[in-house]
Structure formats: structure tokens, C-alpha cells
Design a protein around this motif. Structure first.
Motif, PDB file in Angstrom:
ATOM      1  N   UNK A   3      -0.902   1.628  -6.783  1.00  0.00           N
ATOM      2  CA  UNK A   3      -1.035   2.705  -6.160  1.00  0.00           C
ATOM      3  C   UNK A   3      -2.357   2.234  -5.613  1.00  0.00           C
ATOM      4  N   UNK A   4      -3.731   2.368  -6.171  1.00  0.00           N
ATOM      5  CA  UNK A   4      -4.928   2.106  -5.443  1.00  0.00           C
ATOM      6  C   UNK A   4      -4.866   0.587  -4.964  1.00  0.00           C
ATOM      7  N   UNK A   5      -4.056  -0.417  -5.229  1.00  0.00           N
ATOM      8  CA  UNK A   5      -3.661  -1.957  -3.952  1.00  0.00           C
ATOM      9  C   UNK A   5      -3.506  -1.146  -2.055  1.00  0.00           C
ATOM     10  N   UNK A   6      -2.296  -0.935  -2.703  1.00  0.00           N
ATOM     11  CA  UNK A   6      -1.726   0.034  -1.843  1.00  0.00           C
ATOM     12  C   UNK A   6      -2.688   0.935  -0.233  1.00  0.00           C
ATOM     13  N   UNK A   7      -3.245   2.022  -1.601  1.00  0.00           N
ATOM     14  CA  UNK A   7      -4.602   2.341  -0.405  1.00  0.00           C
ATOM     15  C   UNK A   7      -4.930   1.839  -0.372  1.00  0.00           C
ATOM     16  N   UNK A   8      -6.193   0.608  -0.697  1.00  0.00           N
ATOM     17  CA  UNK A   8      -6.492  -0.173  -0.321  1.00  0.00           C
ATOM     18  C   UNK A   8      -6.347  -1.195   1.094  1.00  0.00           C
ATOM     19  N   UNK A   9      -4.652  -1.648   0.682  1.00  0.00           N
ATOM     20  CA  UNK A   9      -4.443  -1.807   2.264  1.00  0.00           C
ATOM     21  C   UNK A   9      -4.409  -1.119   2.853  1.00  0.00           C
ATOM     22  N   UNK A  10      -3.558   0.290   3.298  1.00  0.00           N
ATOM     23  CA  UNK A  10      -3.916   1.430   4.521  1.00  0.00           C
ATOM     24  C   UNK A  10      -5.410   1.428   4.591  1.00  0.00           C
ATOM     25  N   UNK A  11      -5.908   1.630   4.108  1.00  0.00           N
ATOM     26  CA  UNK A  11      -7.297   1.965   4.471  1.00  0.00           C
ATOM     27  C   UNK A  11      -8.353   0.122   5.081  1.00  0.00           C
ATOM     28  N   UNK A  12      -7.398  -0.176   4.588  1.00  0.00           N
ATOM     29  CA  UNK A  12      -8.486  -1.561   5.418  1.00  0.00           C
ATOM     30  C   UNK A  12      -7.315  -2.035   6.663  1.00  0.00           C
ATOM     31  N   UNK A  66       7.564 -10.381   6.248  1.00  0.00           N
ATOM     32  CA  UNK A  66       8.660  -9.266   7.474  1.00  0.00           C
ATOM     33  C   UNK A  66       8.232  -8.102   6.680  1.00  0.00           C
ATOM     34  N   UNK A  67       9.040  -7.882   5.147  1.00  0.00           N
ATOM     35  CA  UNK A  67       8.901  -6.433   4.681  1.00  0.00           C
ATOM     36  C   UNK A  67       7.832  -5.116   4.847  1.00  0.00           C
ATOM     37  N   UNK A  68       6.368  -5.750   4.817  1.00  0.00           N
ATOM     38  CA  UNK A  68       4.865  -5.184   5.632  1.00  0.00           C
ATOM     39  C   UNK A  68       5.073  -5.360   6.847  1.00  0.00           C
ATOM     40  N   UNK A  69       5.295  -6.771   7.251  1.00  0.00           N
ATOM     41  CA  UNK A  69       4.422  -7.350   8.615  1.00  0.00           C
ATOM     42  C   UNK A  69       5.393  -6.736  10.238  1.00  0.00           C
ATOM     43  N   UNK A  70       6.266  -5.804   9.604  1.00  0.00           N
ATOM     44  CA  UNK A  70       6.746  -6.369  10.782  1.00  0.00           C
ATOM     45  C   UNK A  70       6.862  -4.780  11.424  1.00  0.00           C
ATOM     46  N   UNK A  71       5.746  -4.018  10.490  1.00  0.00           N
ATOM     47  CA  UNK A  71       5.736  -2.614  11.020  1.00  0.00           C
ATOM     48  C   UNK A  71       4.083  -2.726  11.567  1.00  0.00           C
ATOM     49  N   UNK A  72       3.459  -3.685  10.073  1.00  0.00           N
ATOM     50  CA  UNK A  72       1.894  -3.558   9.859  1.00  0.00           C
ATOM     51  C   UNK A  72       1.109  -4.568  11.282  1.00  0.00           C
ATOM     52  N   UNK A  90       1.070   2.296   9.638  1.00  0.00           N
ATOM     53  CA  UNK A  90       0.284   1.748   8.814  1.00  0.00           C
ATOM     54  C   UNK A  90       0.678   2.422   7.357  1.00  0.00           C
ATOM     55  N   UNK A  91       0.759   3.328   7.021  1.00  0.00           N
ATOM     56  CA  UNK A  91       0.619   4.499   5.494  1.00  0.00           C
ATOM     57  C   UNK A  91       1.842   3.913   5.007  1.00  0.00           C
ATOM     58  N   UNK A  92       3.863   2.984   6.414  1.00  0.00           N
ATOM     59  CA  UNK A  92       4.032   2.843   5.715  1.00  0.00           C
ATOM     60  C   UNK A  92       3.894   1.339   5.359  1.00  0.00           C
ATOM     61  N   UNK A  93       3.319   0.979   6.102  1.00  0.00           N
ATOM     62  CA  UNK A  93       3.197  -0.993   5.570  1.00  0.00           C
ATOM     63  C   UNK A  93       2.126  -0.674   4.298  1.00  0.00           C
ATOM     64  N   UNK A  94       1.755  -0.296   4.364  1.00  0.00           N
ATOM     65  CA  UNK A  94       0.446  -0.198   2.477  1.00  0.00           C
ATOM     66  C   UNK A  94       1.639  -0.334   1.180  1.00  0.00           C
ATOM     67  N   UNK A  95       2.537   0.768   1.555  1.00  0.00           N
ATOM     68  CA  UNK A  95       3.279   1.509   0.725  1.00  0.00           C
ATOM     69  C   UNK A  95       4.211   0.183   0.536  1.00  0.00           C
ATOM     70  N   UNK A  96       4.707  -0.608   1.468  1.00  0.00           N
ATOM     71  CA  UNK A  96       5.921  -1.948   1.050  1.00  0.00           C
ATOM     72  C   UNK A  96       5.273  -3.201   0.159  1.00  0.00           C
ATOM     73  N   UNK A  97       3.727  -3.237   1.276  1.00  0.00           N
ATOM     74  CA  UNK A  97       3.450  -3.744   1.388  1.00  0.00           C
ATOM     75  C   UNK A  97       3.052  -4.527  -0.884  1.00  0.00           C
TER      76      UNK A  97
END
Length: 351
Positions: free
Chosen positions: A172-181, A232-238, A287-294
Motif C-alpha cells: 500500500x505504501x509503495x502504491x501511494x509512492x508511485x501515485x504521488x511520483x 504493460x499492466x500499469x504502463x498501458x494506463x500510466x 494514475x491512481x489505477x496505474x499505481x494500484x496495478x503496479x
């Protein structure tokens, strides 16, 4: 004309009551949107009550009934001939499903310009790595330090644990970090439009360089399947989200430059502001969706999750996103149908 007032009032009162109830809903329920049949009924009741008022106006013995009908007719007239636009309720789903894709299509040229700039950076990054393998140490930012080593060695280590060791217990913390970045990068891409687009172009180009350099590194090392399953799983949105942020930056730059427009700078910025807010808001959702997927999918590898499944997931995501941006919001909403169709200023353009 001679009429039996008591009989007349008894016969007409149900129509007056029906009109009063309908007007009450229009006046007290902001979200009430009458359909075509209800609007026709309202007009019929208004005309009938107006006629009744004309008939009873000559009877001085019925002042209360006359006053009641005058009030009723005046209210109905106001509702039927109202020319001001009604206040719109905040509808997040409609905003994302309708307004966002329409805004995207309205500025499609800026999006494709951002794609070209990013592809140019991707090509440069790939060529730089092919001619100088040490280039990635100079180009990649610190957050990509895990890509500085041998890709084959990293893949072997990732597959040994299946990716479960990465950020274990802190997804969860990693996901939040990705979203913020990613949101920070996107906001920068839009805000740098204030430099007349130069900053936005630099951000898009540099992201393209990083993408091309990493992709070339894994492909040359024979790890294309791992790369596709990881990216692809997160990059296709990110990646499209960052491109849309760049699109917003180029729209802002266009408003500043004002080429071909006689409007003042303030007016151009005022006109562009709603579209900029919509684009960057849509980017944030993506990006919120992409962060969760990543965090919860991309970081897992074989044998935990088959690569073919991850690649298929990413391809489906990209297809859905493409259809969404190209087709969503083409039909008028309920409000627009009630107002006579899609406003010309909001007509979607072809991509």
C-alpha cells in the motif's frame, strides 16, 4: 359566457392540483428532470389553467379562486419560459465518463504532438544505449537505480522469488509512492506549459528517453517477455496518462501564445482553464489505477503469475482505454437532451 361556477371549479380543480404538484417538483427538487411526456403535460396544464383563469376572471364573487389561478399561471409561465441555465450538480461519474473524453478529443492534436515528442525521446534513449551501454548510469534518475545492473541478472532474481520479496508487507505504501511520483510528473508536464511549452516538451522527451533506454536494455538482454509482462499492466494506463498531462501542458502553451486568436491573454486562459482542470483531473484518476496495478500486479512475476496473463491484462486495459477516449461521451447526456442537444462548443471531434 354564462357558466355554473361551482360545477366549473369542481370539474377543473384536479387539473389545477396536478399543475401545482408538477410545479412544486420543478421548484423544490433541483435534480428533477422531466421527460418529454411530462413537459408536454406541463404545457397542456398551463394552457388549460390559463383558459380557466380567463373564464373565471369576470366573476367578482370568486376573488380567492382567481388569485389562486393567477399565481398558478404565473409560476407555470416562469418555468416554461425560463431562459437561464439551471445550476448543475456535481456528478463525478458523468464528469469522468463524458466530460473527460470529450475534452481529450477536443485537443487531440496536442496529444499526438506529445506522442511524437515522446517517441523521439524513446528512439534517442534506445540508440544511446546501443552505442554506449554505460549511458543508462548517466541518464536514469535515482528512482530507477534497480535497472542499472544486468537485466538478465535482475530477472533471475525477480523470478526466484516471484516478485513476492519486493516491497513485502508495504504494498500500500509503495502504491501511494508511485501515485504521488507519477502525479507530480504529470502536474509538472502540465505546469511547464507556462514556459510556452518548452518545459512540457523537455519533460515528455526525457520520459521518452528513459522509456527507450530501459526497453532497449531488456530487449538486447533477451528479456522482452519479462519487460512486456512487467511494463504493460500499469504502463498501458500510466504512459497514456503522462501523455495526456503533456497534452494539457501544450494546450496551456497554446493559450499563452494565442496564435490565430484575437482574444486577450486573460480571456484565452479563462477559456482554457476548465479543459486543463478536466485533463489533469482525469490523469490523476488514471494514475491512481496505474499505481494500484503496479504495486499489486506488475511486481509479481513467474512462477507466481504467468507472464502471458499479465501481458493479456495490459493489452485489454490499453484497448479499453482507447475505446473509452475515442467513443465515450459521443451521445448527449440527459441534461443536454432536455436543453435541445449537445452544445456546439462541446461537440466531440474525431481523433
Amino acid at each position: 359566457m354564462i357558466i355554473d361556477v361551482e360545477k366549473f371549479v369542481t370539474a377543473e380543480r384536479p387539473f389545477w392540483s396536478e399543475l401545482e404538484q408538477l410545479l412544486g417538483r420543478l421548484e423544490n427538487e433541483p435534480g428533477f428532470q422531466p421527460d418529454l411526456a411530462q413537459l408536454r403535460r406541463l404545457h397542456y396544464l398551463y394552457e388549460r389553467t390559463s383558459s380557466d383563469l380567463a373564464k373565471i376572471a369576470t366573476f367578482s364573487a370568486e376573488p380567492e379562486t382567481r388569485a389562486f389561478l393567477e399565481n398558478l399561471v404565473a409560476r407555470a409561465y416562469g418555468e416554461i419560459h425560463e431562459t437561464r441555465r439551471r445550476g448543475h450538480r456535481i456528478r463525478p461519474v458523468e464528469w469522468f465518463m463524458v466530460t473527460f473524453p470529450r475534452t481529450f478529443r477536443r485537443h487531440a492534436r496536442a496529444f499526438w504532438l506529445g506522442v511524437i515528442i515522446t517517441l523521439a525521446g524513446t528512439a534517442l534513449g534506445a540508440f544511446a544505449l546501443m552505442f554506449d551501454p554505460d549511458a543508462k548510469a548517466s541518464v536514469l534518475p535515482r528512482m530507477f537505480a534497480n535497472h542499472l545492473g544486468d537485466p538478465a541478472k535482475r530477472v533471475a532474481e525477480e523470478e526466484k522469488s516471484g516478485g513476492t520479496a519486493a516491497h513485502a508487507g508495504a504494498k500500500a505504501r509503495f502504491s501511494a509512492h508511485l501515485m504521488r511520483n507519477n502525479i507530480q510528473v504529470s502536474v509538472n508536464a502540465m505546469a511547464f506549459g507556462l514556459t510556452y511549452g518548452i518545459g512540457t516538451i523537455v519533460v515528455l522527451f526525457y520520459n521518452g528517453v528513459i522509456l527507450g533506454l530501459i526497453c532497449a536494455d531488456y530487449i538486447i538482454a533477451g528479456q522482452s517477455k519479462f519487460l512486456a509482462a512487467w511494463l504493460l499492466p500499469h504502463g498501458s494506463i500510466e504512459i497514456p496518462a503522462i501523455l495526456i498531462a503533456g497534452q494539457a501542458g501544450l494546450v496551456l502553451a497554446s493559450a499563452l501564445i494565442g496564435r490565430g486568436s484575437r482574444a486577450s491573454l486573460r480571456e484565452r486562459l479563462r477559456q482554457a482553464a476548465p479543459d486543463l482542470a478536466t485533463l489533469i483531473g482525469g490523469v490523476a484518476v488514471m494514475l491512481v489505477w496505474a499505481g494500484f496495478v503496479e504495486a499489486f500486479l506488475s511486481q509479481y512475476h513467474e512462477p507466481v503469475i504467468p507472464y502471458s496473463l499479465k501481458i493479456a491484462f495490459g493489452v485489454v486495459e490499453l484497448g479499453v482505454l482507447w475505446v473509452f477516449l475515442a467513443r465515450a461521451g459521443l451521445k448527449p447526456t440527459t441534461d443536454e437532451q432536455a436543453e435541445g442537444g449537445l452544445p456546439a462548443a462541446k461537440l466531440p471531434q474525431s481523433t
